[in-house]
Design an enzyme around this catalytic site. Structure first.
Site, short mmCIF file in Angstrom:
data_model
loop_
_atom_site.label_atom_id
_atom_site.label_comp_id
_atom_site.label_asym_id
_atom_site.label_seq_id
_atom_site.Cartn_x
_atom_site.Cartn_y
_atom_site.Cartn_z
N LYS A 75 31.59 1.93 5.93
CA LYS A 75 32.97 1.91 5.44
C LYS A 75 33.02 1.24 4.07
CE LYS A 75 34.52 -2.42 7.60
NZ LYS A 75 35.54 -3.04 8.47
N HIS A 129 0.86 -1.19 0.00
CA HIS A 129 0.00 0.00 0.00
C HIS A 129 0.89 1.23 0.00
CE1 HIS A 129 0.90 0.92 4.22
NE2 HIS A 129 0.80 -0.38 4.44
#
Length: 205
Positions: free
Chosen positions: A199, A134
């Site tokens: 990282k 939805h």
């Protein structure tokens, strides 16, 4: 197929030795017998799939609903050790899982298309869904369904959520508990809610 069996037994022997466990003939024979049952279980569980590769194994029975196309590569493992694997492929949808993947207690629901690359490891309690079901607004025209692509050699830790429209690049790592709402670049570690780059990973060839 014999090469796949030999590789699985060889890998299991090495793993047993690394863990300091017995790796004699009878221990390996037990591995082979268990493997036969896991192969038979997978064959039965995925009997309605469009195609299933060689040496696909299932430890405990997954929950499967297939109304579209499910394509599974070689040596894919479906484990339900912590949580039962749940695989749902909706009408006209495609779920493609490439070779050498390890899927442990994962909920995958494909309404459009989900493609999981080679050698992808996914931890328990993770949810991968290409459909929000939805919109966020009654008058919104935003897409509720968009395909998900997970590249080769990706590691997704436990309790992650991979949302619709996401591409996870090759060699990326998704940290435990992350909710991935945007694309993940190759060879990065992402984590958090929503997931952000933590990282970069050095490429290994």
């Amino acid at each position: 197929m014999s090469k796949d069996v030999f590789k699985i037994v060889s890998d299991k022997k090495k793993k047993l030795q690394e863990e300091g466990l017995k790796s004699d003939f009878f221990s390996l024979l037990q591995v082979i017998i268990v493997g036969i049952f896991e192969k038979l279980r997978a064959s039965w569980s995925f009997r309605k799939a469009k195609s299933v590769g060689s040496m696909v194994l299932a430890k405990k029975s997954p929950l499967i609903e297939i109304h579209g196309d499910l394509i599974i590569g070689d040596r894919v493992k479906f484990w339900s050790k912590f949580e039962k694997c749940k695989i749902f492929v909706k009408h006209n949808a495609v779920l493609k899982i490439d070779d050498d993947c390890f899927i442990n207690g994962v909920h995958i629901s494909a309404s459009v298309k989900i493609h999981i690359g080679k050698n992808v490891h996914i931890g328990p309690y993770t949810i991968i869904m290409d459909n929000d079901f939805h919109s966020t607004s009654v008058n919104s025209r935003e897409k509720t369904k968009e395909e998900i692509i997970i590249g080769d050699n990706v590691w997704i830790a436990m309790r992650c959520m991979i949302m619709k429209g996401v591409t996870i690049g090759q060699g990326a790592v998704v940290a435990a508990g992350a909710i991935v709402t945007k694309d993940v670049p190759p060879f990065t570690v992402v984590g958090g809610i929503p997931a952000k780059i933590l990282k970069h990973i050095e490429k290994q060839y």
